[in-house]
Design a protein around this motif. Structure first.
Motif, PDB file in Angstrom:
ATOM      1  N   GLU A   1      -7.007   3.317 -11.453  1.00 12.06           N
ATOM      2  CA  GLU A   1      -5.840   3.662 -12.269  1.00 12.06           C
ATOM      3  C   GLU A   1      -5.004   4.741 -11.593  1.00 12.06           C
ATOM      4  O   GLU A   1      -3.777   4.671 -11.576  1.00 12.06           O
ATOM      5  N   GLU A   2      -5.656   5.744 -11.010  1.00 12.09           N
ATOM      6  CA  GLU A   2      -4.936   6.806 -10.303  1.00 12.09           C
ATOM      7  C   GLU A   2      -4.197   6.249  -9.093  1.00 12.09           C
ATOM      8  O   GLU A   2      -3.068   6.647  -8.804  1.00 12.09           O
ATOM      9  N   LEU A   3      -4.833   5.323  -8.380  1.00 11.47           N
ATOM     10  CA  LEU A   3      -4.193   4.725  -7.205  1.00 11.47           C
ATOM     11  C   LEU A   3      -2.919   3.984  -7.577  1.00 11.47           C
ATOM     12  O   LEU A   3      -1.956   3.978  -6.809  1.00 11.47           O
ATOM     13  N   ASP A   4      -2.917   3.357  -8.749  1.00  9.33           N
ATOM     14  CA  ASP A   4      -1.712   2.672  -9.212  1.00  9.33           C
ATOM     15  C   ASP A   4      -0.528   3.631  -9.291  1.00  9.33           C
ATOM     16  O   ASP A   4       0.603   3.261  -8.977  1.00  9.33           O
ATOM     17  N   HIS A   5      -0.770   4.861  -9.693  1.00 11.40           N
ATOM     18  CA  HIS A   5       0.298   5.851  -9.789  1.00 11.40           C
ATOM     19  C   HIS A   5       0.778   6.296  -8.413  1.00 11.40           C
ATOM     20  O   HIS A   5       1.938   6.671  -8.259  1.00 11.40           O
ATOM     21  N   PHE A   6      -0.113   6.249  -7.425  1.00  5.10           N
ATOM     22  CA  PHE A   6       0.234   6.697  -6.076  1.00  5.10           C
ATOM     23  C   PHE A   6       0.891   5.607  -5.230  1.00  5.10           C
ATOM     24  O   PHE A   6       1.377   5.891  -4.147  1.00  5.10           O
ATOM     25  N   LYS A   7       0.919   4.383  -5.693  1.00  6.90           N
ATOM     26  CA  LYS A   7       1.462   3.290  -4.878  1.00  6.90           C
ATOM     27  C   LYS A   7       2.971   3.382  -4.677  1.00  6.90           C
ATOM     28  O   LYS A   7       3.484   2.849  -3.717  1.00  6.90           O
ATOM     29  N   ARG A   8       3.667   4.069  -5.539  1.00  8.49           N
ATOM     30  CA  ARG A   8       5.121   4.182  -5.423  1.00  8.49           C
ATOM     31  C   ARG A   8       5.508   5.412  -4.620  1.00  8.49           C
ATOM     32  O   ARG A   8       5.008   6.498  -4.866  1.00  8.49           O
ATOM     33  N   GLY A   9       6.376   5.215  -3.650  1.00 11.55           N
ATOM     34  CA  GLY A   9       6.857   6.335  -2.846  1.00 11.55           C
ATOM     35  C   GLY A   9       6.752   6.035  -1.364  1.00 11.55           C
ATOM     36  O   GLY A   9       6.285   4.970  -0.957  1.00 11.55           O
ATOM     37  N   ASN A  10       7.197   6.990  -0.571  1.00  5.45           N
ATOM     38  CA  ASN A  10       7.235   6.797   0.882  1.00  5.45           C
ATOM     39  C   ASN A  10       6.347   7.760   1.658  1.00  5.45           C
ATOM     40  O   ASN A  10       6.408   7.791   2.882  1.00  5.45           O
ATOM     41  N   ASP A  11       5.562   8.554   0.978  1.00  6.55           N
ATOM     42  CA  ASP A  11       4.647   9.472   1.658  1.00  6.55           C
ATOM     43  C   ASP A  11       3.440   8.710   2.187  1.00  6.55           C
ATOM     44  O   ASP A  11       3.168   7.578   1.763  1.00  6.55           O
ATOM     45  N   ILE A  12       2.691   9.344   3.059  1.00  7.66           N
ATOM     46  CA  ILE A  12       1.494   8.714   3.637  1.00  7.66           C
ATOM     47  C   ILE A  12       0.479   8.380   2.545  1.00  7.66           C
ATOM     48  O   ILE A  12      -0.181   7.342   2.607  1.00  7.66           O
ATOM     49  N   LYS A  13       0.364   9.228   1.524  1.00  6.77           N
ATOM     50  CA  LYS A  13      -0.591   8.941   0.446  1.00  6.77           C
ATOM     51  C   LYS A  13      -0.196   7.675  -0.303  1.00  6.77           C
ATOM     52  O   LYS A  13      -1.052   6.916  -0.747  1.00  6.77           O
ATOM     53  N   ASN A  14       1.103   7.415  -0.418  1.00 10.80           N
ATOM     54  CA  ASN A  14       1.572   6.197  -1.085  1.00 10.80           C
ATOM     55  C   ASN A  14       1.233   4.968  -0.248  1.00 10.80           C
ATOM     56  O   ASN A  14       0.802   3.946  -0.775  1.00 10.80           O
ATOM     57  N   PHE A  15       1.403   5.089   1.066  1.00 14.30           N
ATOM     58  CA  PHE A  15       1.032   4.009   1.983  1.00 14.30           C
ATOM     59  C   PHE A  15      -0.461   3.728   1.896  1.00 14.30           C
ATOM     60  O   PHE A  15      -0.883   2.570   1.811  1.00 14.30           O
ATOM     61  N   GLU A  16      -1.286   4.781   1.906  1.00 15.10           N
ATOM     62  CA  GLU A  16      -2.739   4.617   1.844  1.00 15.10           C
ATOM     63  C   GLU A  16      -3.156   3.926   0.551  1.00 15.10           C
ATOM     64  O   GLU A  16      -4.032   3.060   0.563  1.00 15.10           O
ATOM     65  N   ALA A  17      -2.537   4.282  -0.563  1.00 14.06           N
ATOM     66  CA  ALA A  17      -2.864   3.644  -1.850  1.00 14.06           C
ATOM     67  C   ALA A  17      -2.516   2.157  -1.817  1.00 14.06           C
ATOM     68  O   ALA A  17      -3.307   1.319  -2.267  1.00 14.06           O
ATOM     69  N   ARG A  18      -1.358   1.823  -1.272  1.00 12.47           N
ATOM     70  CA  ARG A  18      -0.969   0.403  -1.182  1.00 12.47           C
ATOM     71  C   ARG A  18      -1.892  -0.371  -0.252  1.00 12.47           C
ATOM     72  O   ARG A  18      -2.324  -1.486  -0.563  1.00 12.47           O
ATOM     73  N   GLU A  19      -2.220   0.223   0.886  1.00 12.25           N
ATOM     74  CA  GLU A  19      -3.093  -0.455   1.848  1.00 12.25           C
ATOM     75  C   GLU A  19      -4.496  -0.661   1.285  1.00 12.25           C
ATOM     76  O   GLU A  19      -5.111  -1.694   1.508  1.00 12.25           O
ATOM     77  N   PHE A  20      -5.015   0.317   0.546  1.00  9.76           N
ATOM     78  CA  PHE A  20      -6.336   0.174  -0.047  1.00  9.76           C
ATOM     79  C   PHE A  20      -6.365  -0.994  -1.016  1.00  9.76           C
ATOM     80  O   PHE A  20      -7.311  -1.775  -1.039  1.00  9.76           O
ATOM     81  N   THR A  21      -5.297  -1.132  -1.795  1.00  8.24           N
ATOM     82  CA  THR A  21      -5.204  -2.260  -2.721  1.00  8.24           C
ATOM     83  C   THR A  21      -5.246  -3.576  -1.960  1.00  8.24           C
ATOM     84  O   THR A  21      -5.901  -4.533  -2.380  1.00  8.24           O
ATOM     85  N   ARG A  22      -4.571  -3.638  -0.829  1.00  5.92           N
ATOM     86  CA  ARG A  22      -4.588  -4.852   0.001  1.00  5.92           C
ATOM     87  C   ARG A  22      -5.979  -5.111   0.570  1.00  5.92           C
ATOM     88  O   ARG A  22      -6.442  -6.251   0.612  1.00  5.92           O
ATOM     89  N   VAL A  23      -6.644  -4.054   1.025  1.00  8.83           N
ATOM     90  CA  VAL A  23      -8.001  -4.191   1.585  1.00  8.83           C
ATOM     91  C   VAL A  23      -8.943  -4.742   0.524  1.00  8.83           C
ATOM     92  O   VAL A  23      -9.710  -5.667   0.788  1.00  8.83           O
TER      93      VAL A  23
END
Length: 69
Positions: A29-51
């Motif tokens: 649930e926390e990762l869902d909040h971090f998926k939006r944006g252009n920071d490295i943490k946002n990229f990591e959250a999106r990539e983890f979801t893909r993994v």
């Protein structure tokens, strides 16, 4: 696994090798909040979801209060 580990490296899930691991639902649930944006943490959250999506094709996950892999 907690949110800070995933936001540091989306590939951290591969560090468990032959061990079982767990991802609490609250972390997802926390990762869902971090998926939006252009920071490295946002990229990591999106990539983890893909993994996780790719791993779910060949591996089984069980869901209770956490996802066990």
């Amino acid at each position: 696994m907690d949110t800070s580990v995933i936001l540091y490296s989306h590939n951290a899930i591969y560090s468990f090798e032959d061990n079982d691991g767990a991802i609490p639902i609250t972390v997802l649930e926390e990762l869902d909040h971090f998926k939006r944006g252009n920071d490295i943490k946002n990229f990591e959250a999106r990539e983890f979801t893909r993994v996780i999506g790719k791993l779910s094709v060949n591996h089984s996950f069980s869901v209770s209060n956490s996802i066990t892999f």
